[in-house]
Scaffold this motif. Sequence first.
Motif, mmCIF file in Angstrom:
data_model
loop_
_atom_site.group_PDB
_atom_site.id
_atom_site.type_symbol
_atom_site.label_atom_id
_atom_site.label_comp_id
_atom_site.label_asym_id
_atom_site.label_seq_id
_atom_site.Cartn_x
_atom_site.Cartn_y
_atom_site.Cartn_z
ATOM 1 N N LEU A 86 26.739 -36.944 13.693
ATOM 2 C CA LEU A 86 27.978 -37.194 14.436
ATOM 3 C C LEU A 86 27.847 -36.981 15.939
ATOM 4 O O LEU A 86 28.397 -37.763 16.729
ATOM 5 N N PHE A 87 27.156 -35.921 16.342
ATOM 6 C CA PHE A 87 27.151 -35.545 17.759
ATOM 7 C C PHE A 87 25.839 -35.825 18.483
ATOM 8 O O PHE A 87 25.834 -35.991 19.698
ATOM 9 N N PHE A 88 24.732 -35.835 17.745
ATOM 10 C CA PHE A 88 23.438 -36.084 18.380
ATOM 11 C C PHE A 88 22.928 -37.491 18.113
ATOM 12 O O PHE A 88 21.787 -37.818 18.412
ATOM 13 N N LYS A 89 23.798 -38.298 17.526
ATOM 14 C CA LYS A 89 23.504 -39.719 17.280
ATOM 15 C C LYS A 89 22.211 -39.921 16.478
ATOM 16 O O LYS A 89 21.454 -40.848 16.739
ATOM 17 N N GLU A 90 21.963 -39.026 15.540
ATOM 18 C CA GLU A 90 20.805 -39.174 14.674
ATOM 19 C C GLU A 90 21.059 -40.286 13.664
ATOM 20 O O GLU A 90 22.206 -40.652 13.390
ATOM 21 N N ASN A 91 19.987 -40.798 13.101
ATOM 22 C CA ASN A 91 20.062 -41.884 12.135
ATOM 23 C C ASN A 91 20.975 -41.517 10.970
ATOM 24 O O ASN A 91 20.883 -40.432 10.416
ATOM 25 N N VAL A 92 21.871 -42.444 10.624
ATOM 26 C CA VAL A 92 22.720 -42.290 9.451
ATOM 27 C C VAL A 92 22.238 -43.306 8.419
ATOM 28 O O VAL A 92 22.148 -44.491 8.713
ATOM 29 N N TYR A 149 22.200 -16.188 -0.227
ATOM 30 C CA TYR A 149 21.216 -16.878 0.597
ATOM 31 C C TYR A 149 21.236 -18.380 0.312
ATOM 32 O O TYR A 149 21.106 -19.195 1.221
ATOM 33 N N GLY A 150 21.408 -18.738 -0.955
ATOM 34 C CA GLY A 150 21.475 -20.154 -1.307
ATOM 35 C C GLY A 150 22.625 -20.862 -0.596
ATOM 36 O O GLY A 150 22.463 -21.952 -0.046
ATOM 37 N N ILE A 151 23.784 -20.235 -0.592
ATOM 38 C CA ILE A 151 24.946 -20.827 0.089
ATOM 39 C C ILE A 151 24.726 -20.834 1.590
ATOM 40 O O ILE A 151 24.980 -21.838 2.265
ATOM 41 N N TRP A 152 24.247 -19.721 2.150
ATOM 42 C CA TRP A 152 24.024 -19.604 3.595
ATOM 43 C C TRP A 152 23.053 -20.679 4.082
ATOM 44 O O TRP A 152 23.335 -21.402 5.036
ATOM 45 N N ALA A 153 21.929 -20.798 3.409
ATOM 46 C CA ALA A 153 20.898 -21.737 3.850
ATOM 47 C C ALA A 153 21.324 -23.186 3.643
ATOM 48 O O ALA A 153 21.146 -24.028 4.531
ATOM 49 N N SER A 154 21.884 -23.481 2.495
ATOM 50 C CA SER A 154 22.224 -24.873 2.213
ATOM 51 C C SER A 154 23.451 -25.338 2.981
ATOM 52 O O SER A 154 23.490 -26.486 3.444
ATOM 53 N N ALA A 155 24.433 -24.483 3.155
ATOM 54 C CA ALA A 155 25.609 -24.877 3.942
ATOM 55 C C ALA A 155 25.204 -25.119 5.393
ATOM 56 O O ALA A 155 25.653 -26.097 6.012
ATOM 57 N N GLY A 156 24.349 -24.256 5.937
ATOM 58 C CA GLY A 156 23.854 -24.467 7.300
ATOM 59 C C GLY A 156 23.094 -25.767 7.424
ATOM 60 O O GLY A 156 23.278 -26.533 8.379
ATOM 61 N N THR A 157 22.264 -26.061 6.441
ATOM 62 C CA THR A 157 21.486 -27.308 6.448
ATOM 63 C C THR A 157 22.410 -28.525 6.395
ATOM 64 O O THR A 157 22.238 -29.483 7.162
ATOM 65 N N ALA A 158 23.380 -28.494 5.499
ATOM 66 C CA ALA A 158 24.306 -29.622 5.377
ATOM 67 C C ALA A 158 25.116 -29.802 6.653
ATOM 68 O O ALA A 158 25.277 -30.931 7.152
ATOM 69 N N LEU A 159 25.616 -28.706 7.217
ATOM 70 C CA LEU A 159 26.404 -28.805 8.450
ATOM 71 C C LEU A 159 25.572 -29.340 9.608
ATOM 72 O O LEU A 159 26.043 -30.188 10.383
ATOM 73 N N ILE A 160 24.342 -28.865 9.738
ATOM 74 C CA ILE A 160 23.480 -29.350 10.824
ATOM 75 C C ILE A 160 23.170 -30.832 10.638
ATOM 76 O O ILE A 160 23.144 -31.597 11.613
ATOM 77 N N ALA A 161 22.945 -31.260 9.419
ATOM 78 C CA ALA A 161 22.696 -32.689 9.176
ATOM 79 C C ALA A 161 23.903 -33.526 9.580
ATOM 80 O O ALA A 161 23.757 -34.569 10.237
ATOM 81 N N ILE A 162 25.088 -33.062 9.237
ATOM 82 C CA ILE A 162 26.312 -33.780 9.602
ATOM 83 C C ILE A 162 26.520 -33.767 11.112
ATOM 84 O O ILE A 162 26.835 -34.801 11.716
ATOM 85 N N ILE A 163 26.323 -32.614 11.739
ATOM 86 C CA ILE A 163 26.470 -32.506 13.198
ATOM 87 C C ILE A 163 25.457 -33.398 13.900
ATOM 88 O O ILE A 163 25.774 -34.066 14.882
ATOM 89 N N GLY A 164 24.224 -33.418 13.387
ATOM 90 C CA GLY A 164 23.198 -34.282 13.969
ATOM 91 C C GLY A 164 23.607 -35.744 13.962
ATOM 92 O O GLY A 164 23.430 -36.464 14.946
#
Length: 107
Positions: free
Chosen positions: A79-85, A62-77
């Motif tokens: 790169l692709f959704f033009k969120e603040n970097v 669960y730790g890997i599942w939740a944290s990897a998803g969080t990290a990937l979504i932050a990166i996608i946000g």
Amino acid sequence: MMGMKWAYLAAGIVFEVLGTICMKYAEGFTKLFPSILVFVFYGLSLAALVFVLEKMEVSIAYGIWASAGTALIAIIGMLFFKENVSVAKIVSVSFIILGIMGLELLD
């Protein structure tokens, strides 16, 4: 068979990320197709996690599942959704990734 747990975990993470992306496009469940996909992808993600938990400790899986998803979504946000970097966001995502590596390598 040992590699199957990692394949299921990776699939679960990908489905969770896809479900979260669909949430963005669902616009508060006002868009039908992305709204349906939210439930489909999250259902597949949780099903994959159930299979992983047969072979892996819940704290690790669960730790890997939740944290990897969080990290990937932050990166996608960013790169692709033009969120603040920001430096803080990049450092924080880096810590998440280091935590994932720690869970796997130090177990």
